[in-house]
Design a protein around this motif. Structure first.
Motif, PDB file in Angstrom:
ATOM      1  N   ASP A  96       0.856  -1.295  -0.056  1.00 51.88           N
ATOM      2  CA  ASP A  96      -0.129  -0.200  -0.122  1.00 51.88           C
ATOM      3  C   ASP A  96       0.803   1.174  -0.045  1.00 51.88           C
ATOM      4  O   ASP A  96       2.088   1.185   0.377  1.00 51.88           O
ATOM      5  CB  ASP A  96      -0.777  -0.008   1.391  1.00 51.88           C
ATOM      6  CG  ASP A  96      -0.222   0.138   2.509  1.00 51.88           C
ATOM      7  OD1 ASP A  96       0.225   1.308   2.837  1.00 51.88           O
ATOM      8  OD2 ASP A  96      -0.052  -0.955   3.407  1.00 51.88           O
ATOM      9  N   ASP A  97       0.401   2.471  -0.486  1.00 51.96           N
ATOM     10  CA  ASP A  97       0.850   3.493  -0.539  1.00 51.96           C
ATOM     11  C   ASP A  97       0.613   4.673   0.455  1.00 51.96           C
ATOM     12  O   ASP A  97       0.463   5.567   0.549  1.00 51.96           O
ATOM     13  CB  ASP A  97       0.576   4.352  -1.870  1.00 51.96           C
ATOM     14  CG  ASP A  97      -0.722   4.583  -2.221  1.00 51.96           C
ATOM     15  OD1 ASP A  97      -1.571   4.324  -1.276  1.00 51.96           O
ATOM     16  OD2 ASP A  97      -0.857   5.324  -3.111  1.00 51.96           O
ATOM     17  N   GLY A  98       0.158   3.803   1.707  1.00 52.64           N
ATOM     18  CA  GLY A  98      -0.304   4.724   2.854  1.00 52.64           C
ATOM     19  C   GLY A  98       0.837   5.240   3.823  1.00 52.64           C
ATOM     20  O   GLY A  98       1.774   5.306   3.337  1.00 52.64           O
ATOM     21  N   ARG A  99       0.407   5.791   4.929  1.00 55.07           N
ATOM     22  CA  ARG A  99       1.367   6.575   5.760  1.00 55.07           C
ATOM     23  C   ARG A  99       2.527   5.711   6.429  1.00 55.07           C
ATOM     24  O   ARG A  99       3.268   6.233   6.907  1.00 55.07           O
ATOM     25  CB  ARG A  99       0.434   7.296   7.105  1.00 55.07           C
ATOM     26  CG  ARG A  99       0.003   6.223   7.937  1.00 55.07           C
ATOM     27  CD  ARG A  99      -0.838   6.963   9.103  1.00 55.07           C
ATOM     28  NE  ARG A  99      -1.600   7.807   8.396  1.00 55.07           N
ATOM     29  CZ  ARG A  99      -3.103   7.558   8.462  1.00 55.07           C
ATOM     30  NH1 ARG A  99      -3.453   6.270   8.835  1.00 55.07           N
ATOM     31  NH2 ARG A  99      -4.179   8.062   7.785  1.00 55.07           N
ATOM     32  N   GLY A 100       2.394   4.312   6.406  1.00 60.09           N
ATOM     33  CA  GLY A 100       3.301   3.567   6.910  1.00 60.09           C
ATOM     34  C   GLY A 100       3.609   3.408   8.511  1.00 60.09           C
ATOM     35  O   GLY A 100       2.870   4.349   9.136  1.00 60.09           O
ATOM     36  N   PHE A 101       4.569   2.793   8.899  1.00 61.24           N
ATOM     37  CA  PHE A 101       4.785   2.690  10.459  1.00 61.24           C
ATOM     38  C   PHE A 101       6.045   2.059  10.544  1.00 61.24           C
ATOM     39  O   PHE A 101       6.773   1.660   9.700  1.00 61.24           O
ATOM     40  CB  PHE A 101       3.752   2.000  11.175  1.00 61.24           C
ATOM     41  CG  PHE A 101       3.771   0.416  10.700  1.00 61.24           C
ATOM     42  CD1 PHE A 101       4.160  -0.615  11.499  1.00 61.24           C
ATOM     43  CD2 PHE A 101       2.861   0.111   9.406  1.00 61.24           C
ATOM     44  CE1 PHE A 101       4.215  -1.640  11.292  1.00 61.24           C
ATOM     45  CE2 PHE A 101       2.897  -1.328   9.217  1.00 61.24           C
ATOM     46  CZ  PHE A 101       3.611  -2.070  10.005  1.00 61.24           C
ATOM     47  N   ASP A 102       6.580   2.167  11.859  1.00 59.88           N
ATOM     48  CA  ASP A 102       7.738   1.564  12.222  1.00 59.88           C
ATOM     49  C   ASP A 102       7.458  -0.068  12.897  1.00 59.88           C
ATOM     50  O   ASP A 102       6.813   0.085  13.656  1.00 59.88           O
ATOM     51  CB  ASP A 102       8.464   2.175  13.337  1.00 59.88           C
ATOM     52  CG  ASP A 102       9.812   1.748  13.624  1.00 59.88           C
ATOM     53  OD1 ASP A 102      10.120   0.637  13.360  1.00 59.88           O
ATOM     54  OD2 ASP A 102      10.832   2.328  14.192  1.00 59.88           O
ATOM     55  N   PRO A 103       7.803  -0.782  11.968  1.00 59.52           N
ATOM     56  CA  PRO A 103       7.328  -2.141  12.438  1.00 59.52           C
ATOM     57  C   PRO A 103       7.884  -2.750  13.711  1.00 59.52           C
ATOM     58  O   PRO A 103       7.530  -3.627  14.749  1.00 59.52           O
ATOM     59  CB  PRO A 103       7.836  -3.185  11.088  1.00 59.52           C
ATOM     60  CG  PRO A 103       8.004  -2.229  10.352  1.00 59.52           C
ATOM     61  CD  PRO A 103       8.580  -1.030  10.827  1.00 59.52           C
ATOM     62  N   HIS A 104       9.178  -2.087  14.322  1.00 60.96           N
ATOM     63  CA  HIS A 104       9.911  -2.218  15.460  1.00 60.96           C
ATOM     64  C   HIS A 104       9.387  -1.721  16.616  1.00 60.96           C
ATOM     65  O   HIS A 104       9.499  -1.993  17.809  1.00 60.96           O
ATOM     66  CB  HIS A 104      11.318  -2.005  15.151  1.00 60.96           C
ATOM     67  CG  HIS A 104      11.919  -2.874  14.108  1.00 60.96           C
ATOM     68  ND1 HIS A 104      12.259  -4.067  14.160  1.00 60.96           N
ATOM     69  CD2 HIS A 104      12.556  -2.291  12.971  1.00 60.96           C
ATOM     70  CE1 HIS A 104      12.736  -4.457  12.758  1.00 60.96           C
ATOM     71  NE2 HIS A 104      12.927  -3.575  12.385  1.00 60.96           N
ATOM     72  N   THR A 105       8.536  -0.636  16.660  1.00 61.66           N
ATOM     73  CA  THR A 105       8.230   0.181  17.712  1.00 61.66           C
ATOM     74  C   THR A 105       6.486   0.095  17.679  1.00 61.66           C
ATOM     75  O   THR A 105       5.966   0.650  18.783  1.00 61.66           O
ATOM     76  CB  THR A 105       8.672   1.469  17.495  1.00 61.66           C
ATOM     77  OG1 THR A 105       8.052   2.362  16.379  1.00 61.66           O
ATOM     78  CG2 THR A 105      10.141   1.470  17.727  1.00 61.66           C
ATOM     79  N   THR A 106       5.907  -0.060  16.819  1.00 58.18           N
ATOM     80  CA  THR A 106       4.478  -0.014  16.811  1.00 58.18           C
ATOM     81  C   THR A 106       3.821  -1.141  17.898  1.00 58.18           C
ATOM     82  O   THR A 106       4.219  -1.985  18.339  1.00 58.18           O
ATOM     83  CB  THR A 106       3.615  -0.605  15.330  1.00 58.18           C
ATOM     84  OG1 THR A 106       2.338  -0.215  15.554  1.00 58.18           O
ATOM     85  CG2 THR A 106       4.069  -1.816  15.190  1.00 58.18           C
TER      86      THR A 106
END
Length: 381
Positions: free
Chosen positions: A329-339
């Motif tokens: 997806d072209d969304g806002r993304g996130f940090d997989p290590h801290t979510t």
């Protein structure tokens, strides 16, 4: 011993075999008590498993009727002779338990006991129970104990094997508890993965139908038909989760067609553009197909609900004997290590568990402002 060597050995063997047949703790305790009373020819036998609060977590008797046991009242506390066996971990052989200075009496409905043999059941250094017998059936001179040194040795052998049987039963029950916990986790994942996404799609479709009622009734009617189909599918998914069945569409249409249909539904129900492409995928083992579908559902759910994406692309391609699923997806993304978002976190854990459970691998590529790509590879069969 009061019995001959051949009959005595046969009796011990029968008792040990009886203990090994049971896996439930309560059944093991009952078998130990009944075997001890029969082997030593006593009128009464009992076994207590201590708790951590000065009482007994379990207390099993043999030779006392159910009516008499109910009349006796609450389980005994760890005092008197029972406390001595548990605390000092030594054998107690008494001619008359009532005359021992540690004797503290018993309830009025309690049977009258005289000669007494008791010893702790030990697992290494831990005392895990107390086994005792009373009123041996034999002639007893005044002031003497009917239980002999041979009886004590026989009961010690029985107690050693009782410790093994009781420990095994506890391990079995613990294993069963873990299995139940795993099953609960599976159901939680199933409900989160399958039904939540379906209901999410249903809600979006219902909203679209409501928005179209006034300006385009015919399109609204079509959306309402879609609502009915989604509701039926959600019911099917819930039933499948409970009985651990594959989603019905997988068996009827296969993985590629099922994924394509679900993507089309989401594309109609959401403002984001959702697409699907399949490239030469062969049929996979049933467990792998279900895992791929569930991971795709979870990834789509996260993208449409959390990312704010305008485009979500799903591809399923053949790789060797297996396949690779990719949801981008072209969304806002996130940090997989801290979510630590509850929904997102559970979703990531669920996807990894599903991939690992079928021998596959899952990777998550994302960063704030950079969109998200979730890729899952399964080995095929």
């Amino acid at each position: 011993m009061s019995q001959g060597p051949r009959s005595g050995l046969a009796a011990v063997s029968a008792a040990l075999l009886a203990m090994s047949r049971h896996l439930e703790v309560r059944d093991v305790l009952k078998t130990i008590v009944a075997s001890a009373r029969e082997l030593l020819d006593a009128q009464y036998a009992a076994l207590g498993v201590p708790d951590d609060h000065g009482g007994f977590a379990q207390f099993v008797v043999d030779g006392v009727s159910d009516e008499q046991w109910k009349a006796i009242g609450p389980l005994p506390r760890q005092h008197g002779i029972l406390a001595a066996m548990l605390q000092e971990a030594k054998v107690e052989r008494l001619a008359d338990v009532r005359k021992d200075p540690r004797f503290e009496g018993w309830p009025s409905a309690h049977p009258d006991m005289s000669d007494f043999l008791g010893l702790p059941i030990r697992d290494g250094d831990e005392v895990i129970g107390a086994l005792f017998l009373a009123n041996k059936h034999c002639p007893k001179p005044e002031g003497s104990c009917g239980f002999t040194q041979d009886d004590e040795e026989l009961l010690s052998i029985l107690a050693q094997h009782a410790a093994i049987a009781l420990t095994n039963a506890r391990l079995y029950e613990r294993s069963r508890e873990l299995t139940i916990a795993e099953e609960r986790n599976r159901l939680a994942h199933e409900l989160h993965d399958a039904v939540a996404q379906k209901l999410f799609s249903l809600r979006l479709t219902a909203q679209a139908a409501a928005a179209l009622v006034d300006r385009d009734p015919s399109r609204a009617k079509g959306e309402l038909h879609q609502v009915a189909e989604l509701a039926a599918e959600a019911a099917d998914e819930l039933r499948a989760a409970v009985v651990e069945l594959r989603p019905a569409a997988l068996d009827e249409d296969g993985l590629v067609a099922t994924l394509r249909t679900q993507v089309q539904v989401l594309d109609r129900a959401h403002t984001a553009r959702v697409t699907f492409a399949g490239y030469g995928v062969r049929a996979l083992p049933a467990a792998q197909e279900e895992a791929v579908l569930r991971v795709a559902q979870e990834a789509l759910h996260n993208a449409l609900r959390h990312s704010g994406a305008e485009h979500v692309d799903v591809t399923l391609a053949r790789r060797g004997t297996g396949a690779v699923l990719r949801v981008t997806d072209d969304g806002r993304g996130f940090d997989p290590h801290t979510t630590r978002s509850a929904g997102r976190h559970l979703g990531l854990v669920s996807m990894r568990d599903r991939a690992n459970g079928v021998g596959g691998a899952l990777s998550v590529q994302s960063a704030p402002g950079k969109g998200t790509t979730i890729e899952m590879e399964v080995p095929g069969g």
